[in-house]
Design an enzyme around this catalytic site. Structure first.
Site, PDB file in Angstrom:
ATOM      1  N   SER A 175       0.854  -1.181   0.000  1.00 38.18           N
ATOM      2  CA  SER A 175       0.000   0.000   0.000  1.00 38.18           C
ATOM      3  C   SER A 175       0.891   1.231   0.000  1.00 38.18           C
ATOM      4  O   SER A 175       1.754   1.362  -0.862  1.00 38.18           O
ATOM      5  CB  SER A 175      -0.952  -0.042   1.205  1.00 38.18           C
ATOM      6  N   HIS A 202      -2.430  -1.222  -3.398  1.00 35.95           N
ATOM      7  CA  HIS A 202      -3.467  -0.206  -3.207  1.00 35.95           C
ATOM      8  C   HIS A 202      -2.998   1.097  -3.838  1.00 35.95           C
ATOM      9  O   HIS A 202      -1.953   1.629  -3.470  1.00 35.95           O
ATOM     10  CB  HIS A 202      -3.719   0.032  -1.716  1.00 35.95           C
ATOM     11  N   ASP A 295      -4.443  -4.784   6.067  1.00 37.19           N
ATOM     12  CA  ASP A 295      -4.874  -5.659   4.975  1.00 37.19           C
ATOM     13  C   ASP A 295      -3.823  -6.722   4.684  1.00 37.19           C
ATOM     14  O   ASP A 295      -2.649  -6.408   4.458  1.00 37.19           O
ATOM     15  CB  ASP A 295      -5.136  -4.830   3.710  1.00 37.19           C
TER      16      ASP A 295
END
Length: 365
Positions: A175, A202, A295
């Site tokens: 991310s 992400h 996540d």
């Protein structure tokens, strides 16, 4: 009070767009625009004598472009830099990732047209990103020569302590701060790397085509936006598309789905890692890189519980140690490594597993 607000510098060459960005930023009571400049050199000079919390940086500007301004700022007085770019031009997107390689930590699409249906959503995303990135602690980048994409020779593989399952697929999740780490990792792998790599990164919607092109141009490996039903090829990189979870099916082909978001995200690293644990078990390898939130953390542990080797990026080399930090705390990481050691570890582990299992099949796809 103004002193409590997030202080932002806007660097944008178009006077009209610059005014719009300032208005949008100032509409948030948590943000104060402390400066607005029209070129990269002015942005660099401003940062040398002031202390903005965030720089919102355009790519195409006179004097210095956004990439060069980012590089110089990060080598002298580092500050969180958010690239604000159009997504309609693939070349612009590649430049955006060049700037991220130089030290920018996030990218957002310019909210240019109030008539667009998604204008309010784009503006809200820009404001939220600026606020989140203001909390990131960035470090000075050392000046370096132009990158060389010839991968290093693999070190001799140490004798294994135990027989290991053959690694057939690698899943990577990242991310905030992920694109440059991912790029450096892939660039350090040999071009004939014998295992496919599935990646969930992400990133702001619309930037993925530029990222795929940038990775293909700069790493020596071919990067694709994944398609459902594709059988992953060795040495190829497959990126989860915008707004689709990506996993692997029981027949060894890529599956894409718009099932509900996980951890408020789609694509989610958790979906990818869970499918690797379920389908490949010990024949998969999971890597969790820098990023906010959690996540993929529990699912990395699930992969480890199924016998897979798992790697989490260490705190010192992470822009944000959220996702890998949670995985480490859960006991989900077989190895905790700095970013610049992950590629060689992958080469060593894959070579070792192939050496052990070259003449056997463990029965998985």
């Amino acid at each position: 009070m103004t002193d409590d607000k997030i202080k932002v510098l806007v660097a944008e060459d178009s006077a009209v767009i610059r005014m719009l960005l300032v208005q949008l930023l100032e509409s948030d009571p948590q943000i104060s625009v402390m400066g607005a400049v029209s070129d990269g050199r002015a942005a660099f000079d401003f940062v040398q004598s002031n202390k903005p919390d965030v720089v919102l940086m355009d790519i195409h500007m006179p004097q210095l472009n956004g990439f060069e301004a980012t590089r110089r700022i990060m080598e002298t007085k580092p500050v969180p830099i958010v690239i604000c770019s159009a997504t309609s031009n693939t070349k612009d997107l590649v430049f955006t990732f060049e700037a991220m390689e130089a030290g920018a930590i996030a990218c957002v699409e310019k909210p240019l047209n109030r008539e667009r249906d998604d204008f309010e959503a784009l503006a809200a995303h820009m404001l939220e990103t600026v606020k989140l990135m203001s909390e990131v602690k960035v470090v000075r980048r050392t000046a370096r020569a132009r990158r060389n994409y010839s991968p290093p020779e693999a070190h001799p593989v140490a004798p294994p302590q135990r027989a290991e399952a053959q690694i057939k697929l690698i899943g990577i999740g990242a991310s905030t701060g992920g694109p440059p780490v991912l790029q450096a990792l892939l660039a350090a792998l040999p071009r004939d790397f014998p295992v496919p790599l599935l990646v969930v990164q992400h990133i702001t919607q619309g930037f993925l085509p530029g990222m795929a092109d940038w990775l293909s141009l700069t790493t020596g490996l071919q990067a694709h936006i994944a398609s459902s039903g594709t059988r992953p090829l060795p040495g190829h990189v497959y990126l989860a598309p915008d707004d689709f979870h990506m996993g692997i099916g029981s027949d060894g082909t890529i599956i894409l789905t718009q099932q509900s978001p996980e951890n408020n995200l789609r694509p989610a690293v958790s979906f990818l890692f869970r499918s690797l644990a379920d389908v490949y078990g010990p024949n998969a390898l999971g890597v969790l890189l820098t990023g906010m939130g959690k996540d993929g953390a529990e699912e990395l542990k699930a992969m480890k519980n199924k016998g897979a080797i798992t790697i989490a990026q260490d705190r010192d080399s992470s822009v944000v140690h959220g996702m890998p930090g949670v995985a480490i705390a859960l006991g989900g990481a077989t190895h905790v490594l700095p970013a610049d050691k992950i590629a060689q570890t992958l080469v060593t582990l894959v070579n070792r597993s192939n050496g052990i299992a070259r003449n056997s099949d463990h029965g998985n796809p």
